[in-house]
Design a protein around this motif. Sequence first.
Motif, PDB file in Angstrom:
ATOM      1  N   UNK A   1     -78.606 -41.013 -90.365  1.00 48.29           N
ATOM      2  CA  UNK A   1     -77.763 -40.422 -89.317  1.00 48.29           C
ATOM      3  C   UNK A   1     -78.255 -39.029 -88.961  1.00 48.29           C
ATOM      4  N   UNK A   2     -78.702 -38.293 -89.950  1.00 49.18           N
ATOM      5  CA  UNK A   2     -79.195 -36.934 -89.693  1.00 49.18           C
ATOM      6  C   UNK A   2     -80.450 -36.954 -88.822  1.00 49.18           C
TER       7      UNK A   2
ATOM      8  N   UNK B   1     -82.880 -36.350 -83.245  1.00 53.27           N
ATOM      9  CA  UNK B   1     -83.585 -36.950 -82.112  1.00 53.27           C
ATOM     10  C   UNK B   1     -82.713 -36.942 -80.862  1.00 53.27           C
ATOM     11  N   UNK B   2     -81.432 -37.322 -81.013  1.00 54.46           N
ATOM     12  CA  UNK B   2     -80.530 -37.376 -79.853  1.00 54.46           C
ATOM     13  C   UNK B   2     -80.265 -35.983 -79.282  1.00 54.46           C
ATOM     14  N   UNK B   3     -80.061 -35.009 -80.159  1.00 56.81           N
ATOM     15  CA  UNK B   3     -79.775 -33.656 -79.678  1.00 56.81           C
ATOM     16  C   UNK B   3     -80.994 -33.071 -78.978  1.00 56.81           C
ATOM     17  N   UNK B   4     -82.168 -33.275 -79.534  1.00 56.08           N
ATOM     18  CA  UNK B   4     -83.373 -32.773 -78.883  1.00 56.08           C
ATOM     19  C   UNK B   4     -83.679 -33.497 -77.575  1.00 56.08           C
ATOM     20  N   UNK B   5     -83.157 -34.737 -77.434  1.00 54.39           N
ATOM     21  CA  UNK B   5     -83.353 -35.468 -76.181  1.00 54.39           C
ATOM     22  C   UNK B   5     -82.415 -35.011 -75.077  1.00 54.39           C
ATOM     23  N   UNK B   6     -81.412 -34.170 -75.414  1.00 52.56           N
ATOM     24  CA  UNK B   6     -80.530 -33.627 -74.394  1.00 52.56           C
ATOM     25  C   UNK B   6     -79.099 -34.073 -74.472  1.00 52.56           C
ATOM     26  N   UNK B   7     -78.745 -34.941 -75.424  1.00 52.15           N
ATOM     27  CA  UNK B   7     -77.358 -35.380 -75.560  1.00 52.15           C
ATOM     28  C   UNK B   7     -76.538 -34.324 -76.296  1.00 52.15           C
ATOM     29  N   UNK B   8     -75.237 -34.316 -76.006  1.00 49.02           N
ATOM     30  CA  UNK B   8     -74.344 -33.445 -76.751  1.00 49.02           C
ATOM     31  C   UNK B   8     -74.056 -34.010 -78.129  1.00 49.02           C
ATOM     32  N   UNK B   9     -73.379 -33.223 -78.956  1.00 47.54           N
ATOM     33  CA  UNK B   9     -73.125 -33.656 -80.322  1.00 47.54           C
ATOM     34  C   UNK B   9     -72.179 -34.848 -80.364  1.00 47.54           C
ATOM     35  N   UNK B  10     -71.098 -34.810 -79.578  1.00 51.19           N
ATOM     36  CA  UNK B  10     -70.140 -35.919 -79.582  1.00 51.19           C
ATOM     37  C   UNK B  10     -70.774 -37.197 -79.054  1.00 51.19           C
TER      38      UNK B  10
ATOM     39  N   UNK C   1     -73.181 -42.520 -80.042  1.00 50.86           N
ATOM     40  CA  UNK C   1     -74.316 -43.422 -79.901  1.00 50.86           C
ATOM     41  C   UNK C   1     -74.863 -43.850 -81.251  1.00 50.86           C
ATOM     42  N   UNK C   2     -74.936 -42.925 -82.183  1.00 47.70           N
ATOM     43  CA  UNK C   2     -75.450 -43.241 -83.520  1.00 47.70           C
ATOM     44  C   UNK C   2     -74.512 -44.211 -84.236  1.00 47.70           C
ATOM     45  N   UNK C   3     -73.197 -44.012 -84.065  1.00 43.06           N
ATOM     46  CA  UNK C   3     -72.240 -44.937 -84.674  1.00 43.06           C
ATOM     47  C   UNK C   3     -72.399 -46.358 -84.160  1.00 43.06           C
ATOM     48  N   UNK C   4     -72.748 -46.503 -82.894  1.00 44.48           N
ATOM     49  CA  UNK C   4     -72.993 -47.836 -82.350  1.00 44.48           C
ATOM     50  C   UNK C   4     -74.301 -48.441 -82.862  1.00 44.48           C
ATOM     51  N   UNK C   5     -75.316 -47.607 -83.040  1.00 45.00           N
ATOM     52  CA  UNK C   5     -76.619 -48.115 -83.453  1.00 45.00           C
ATOM     53  C   UNK C   5     -76.656 -48.544 -84.923  1.00 45.00           C
TER      54      UNK C   5
ATOM     55  N   UNK D   1     -69.190 -22.989 -83.874  1.00 47.61           N
ATOM     56  CA  UNK D   1     -68.430 -21.738 -83.765  1.00 47.61           C
ATOM     57  C   UNK D   1     -69.316 -20.569 -83.325  1.00 47.61           C
ATOM     58  N   UNK D   2     -70.507 -20.470 -83.880  1.00 44.84           N
ATOM     59  CA  UNK D   2     -71.373 -19.332 -83.585  1.00 44.84           C
ATOM     60  C   UNK D   2     -72.337 -19.597 -82.429  1.00 44.84           C
ATOM     61  N   UNK D   3     -72.412 -20.827 -81.954  1.00 42.16           N
ATOM     62  CA  UNK D   3     -73.245 -21.125 -80.811  1.00 42.16           C
ATOM     63  C   UNK D   3     -74.725 -21.166 -81.097  1.00 42.16           C
ATOM     64  N   UNK D   4     -75.116 -21.450 -82.325  1.00 39.74           N
ATOM     65  CA  UNK D   4     -76.539 -21.531 -82.662  1.00 39.74           C
ATOM     66  C   UNK D   4     -77.090 -22.912 -82.308  1.00 39.74           C
ATOM     67  N   UNK D   5     -78.388 -23.082 -82.486  1.00 37.21           N
ATOM     68  CA  UNK D   5     -79.043 -24.335 -82.146  1.00 37.21           C
ATOM     69  C   UNK D   5     -78.662 -25.426 -83.149  1.00 37.21           C
ATOM     70  N   UNK D   6     -78.154 -26.538 -82.622  1.00 41.90           N
ATOM     71  CA  UNK D   6     -77.742 -27.631 -83.498  1.00 41.90           C
ATOM     72  C   UNK D   6     -78.957 -28.297 -84.129  1.00 41.90           C
ATOM     73  N   UNK D   7     -80.020 -28.494 -83.344  1.00 40.36           N
ATOM     74  CA  UNK D   7     -81.218 -29.154 -83.869  1.00 40.36           C
ATOM     75  C   UNK D   7     -81.846 -28.349 -84.999  1.00 40.36           C
TER      76      UNK D   7
END
Length: 305
Positions: A158-159, A164-173, A178-182, A235-241
């Motif tokens: 999942x990590x 991969x999803x976040x770097x592709x441009x998707x939001x976290x939610x 999408x990952x839960x479906x896959x 909360x701090x607005x840092x990069x999720x990836x």
Amino acid sequence: MDLVPLSALIGAVVFFLLFGTVYLIMTRAETFQQRVAKFDTAEEKMKVSWRDYLKRTERVFKPLGEMIPRSPQELSRQGKRLMAAGIRHREGPRLFYGVKLCLAVAFICFFAANGFLTKNPLGSICMSVLFGAAVPDIWLNRKMRARKERIQLAIPDVLDLTVVCVEAGLGLDQSLMRIGQEIRRIHPDLSEELHLYNLEVNAGRSRAEALRNLAGRTEVDDLKSLTAVLIQTDRFGTSIAQSLRVFSDSLRTKRRQRAEERAAKTSIKMIPVLVFFIFPAIFIIVVFPAFIAVVRELLPKIGGQ
């Protein structure tokens, strides 16, 4: 020789063979469809009867569970344990206590049938209560432990997918949805938890609260750490990836340390096996022939002297 009757006979035989083959194929296709339809009908009836059976057992266990006095805190704690084991039911704690009481009564009936109840009534009652309370708890603990291990093994996949999803441009939610479906077929437990997370977010809860609920339902340490990282990142607005990459490195270090710890425990766990199973066999194979030789040859000589 007249070839006309022979040709007519051969034509008639070929016609009947072709007609019979086509008829058999058509009837076989029809019976196959009928079998499939009957199987589907039987499966639906089986599902309905199984659900009815569960409802009937719930009607029995729920009043029995309500007979046992429990505080709301105890019911809440038991509900969290059932939720960690993947059992989500509104009346789950009461049903669980009803199963315990049912098992205690079943053990009492078993001791009464064997005649042990009349010989030692106090011991029979104590053993029945102990077994009735211990067996469901042991089963629940094993189910919780197995589910936690499955979720813990699913976290690295999942990590990586989240990065991969976040770097592709998707939001976290959207990424978690999408990952839960896959991973539904590969890791159904974590997929179910991510689905519940998405339902909470869509219902209006904040992301931080939904992540805390996700960590609280599973009670997995790695998932708690992951949710804490995601909450701080949000909360701090840092990069999720970038945060997930750092957490992935720390998670790999933890997994390597856990593997080394289990490898170190292997030698200690092998001691009872060596002492009780392997050493006696080696002793019998190596020493016993020499002992027989001593008994046969040395002892008669000593006795003769």
